[in-house]
Scaffold this active site. Structure first.
Site, PDB file in Angstrom:
ATOM      1  N   ARG A 178      35.980  31.207  57.528  1.00  0.00           N
ATOM      2  CA  ARG A 178      36.518  30.050  56.810  1.00  0.00           C
ATOM      3  C   ARG A 178      38.034  30.180  56.684  1.00  0.00           C
ATOM      4  O   ARG A 178      38.771  29.200  56.840  1.00  0.00           O
ATOM      5  CB  ARG A 178      35.870  29.921  55.427  1.00  0.00           C
ATOM      6  CG  ARG A 178      34.402  29.547  55.470  1.00  0.00           C
ATOM      7  CD  ARG A 178      33.837  29.355  54.071  1.00  0.00           C
ATOM      8  NE  ARG A 178      34.370  28.162  53.430  1.00  0.00           N
ATOM      9  CZ  ARG A 178      34.244  27.889  52.130  1.00  0.00           C
ATOM     10  NH1 ARG A 178      33.607  28.740  51.339  1.00  0.00           N
ATOM     11  NH2 ARG A 178      34.738  26.782  51.629  1.00  0.00           N
ATOM     12  N   CYS A 235      40.030  30.443  46.482  1.00  0.00           N
ATOM     13  CA  CYS A 235      38.870  30.455  47.386  1.00  0.00           C
ATOM     14  C   CYS A 235      38.595  29.015  47.778  1.00  0.00           C
ATOM     15  O   CYS A 235      39.516  28.269  48.064  1.00  0.00           O
ATOM     16  CB  CYS A 235      37.667  31.118  46.705  1.00  0.00           C
ATOM     17  SG  CYS A 235      37.219  30.366  45.117  1.00  0.00           S
TER      18      CYS A 235
END
Length: 277
Positions: A178, A235
């Site tokens: 990611r 995040c």
């Protein structure tokens, strides 16, 4: 002093009037799962803390998928569980400590000091034969005044300035694919915030639910922190970044600043630069 407590210690505190225990089990893929498994059984006397209802605020155009809750939301919830500034507060989950770390960070942000996370998670606690129950605890009322520490968070505007000036160390807690922009299963845009480095949240555990010891957590960060820049963690939506914050605190390092909206907030602005590897 460690932020971690053993399952044995938690079991010894379930009837202690000065201790409040919170079950933070939650699945991002199935938001109803946490409460359903909690109703089946949980640590005796534990209250349920839901990521969406209790540990997050209202979603808007900006602010990310899990914005921080308001003072009213959090104070009313904690009061209904009997929490005050003198109570010992313990959190646990079965998601490798992710949700418990979010709870821990929020309590620190709200000004509570005696907050701990249980090692091993609920599955281990139950397998050891400690006291569990399906009985829901009685709601309570306590006097609690939260004092949010704004120095623990960074705003989007402050982060934009930090990226431009390169005067802070940005740490992305998401898994490498990611971060690199190779895959993005949740948010509509892949990549990471410019200048960020990647310290995946999973790297803080020996195995799911079991945090590494202080020496190993310190070694995990020693090479990244040599420039003494202020550290900012983020995040996808401000949840798993709390794992990194917890780990740094456990390692004896200064608590990093949280970009609460995280990647899901950053990409909500069309003019923000995005990096991929």
């Amino acid at each position: 002093m460690s932020n971690l407590v053993s399952p044995e210690w938690v079991d010894s505190k379930i009837r202690d009037k000065n201790t409040v225990i919170f079950d933070c089990r939650f699945s991002l893929a199935d938001p109803e799962m946490g409460f359903e498994v909690y109703k089946k059984d949980h640590i005796e006397g534990a209250f349920f803390a839901d990521l969406d209802q209790h540990l997050s605020g209202t979603i808007t155009t900006h602010g990310g998928r899990h914005p921080l809750p308001s003072v009213n939301i959090l104070s009313q919830f904690l009061s209904s569980c009997g929490v005050d500034s003198e109570k010992i507060v313990i959190a646990y989950d079965d998601q490798s400590g992710i949700m418990a770390a979010r709870f821990w960070w929020l309590m620190k942000y709200a000004g509570l000091n005696q907050v701990y996370v249980m090692q091993g998670g609920y599955k281990h606690y139950k397998e050891k034969g400690y006291a569990v129950s399906s009985k829901l605890p009685t709601q309570k009322t306590s006097e609690i005044k939260l004092d949010f520490n704004k120095n623990m968070i960074i705003t989007r505007d402050e982060l934009v300035k930090a990226v431009q000036q390169k005067d802070k160390l940005l740490i992305d807690a998401r898994e490498p694919n990611r971060f690199k922009g190779i895959a993005e299963p949740i948010d509509p845009v892949a990549g990471h915030i410019p200048t960020a480095i990647n310290v995946p949240w999973e790297s803080h555990f020996n195995k799911p639910g079991w945090w590494k010891d202080k020496e190993d957590l310190t070694n995990l960060y020693k090479d990244q922190l040599v420039d003494n820049k202020t550290r900012v963690v983020y995040c996808g939506s401000g949840v798993t970044a709390c794992v990194n914050a917890f780990a740094m605190s456990e390692a004896g390092l200064e608590l990093p600043i949280l970009y609460a909206g995280s990647w899901s907030d950053w990409i909500s602005y069309n003019d923000h630069e995005i990096e991929t590897d």
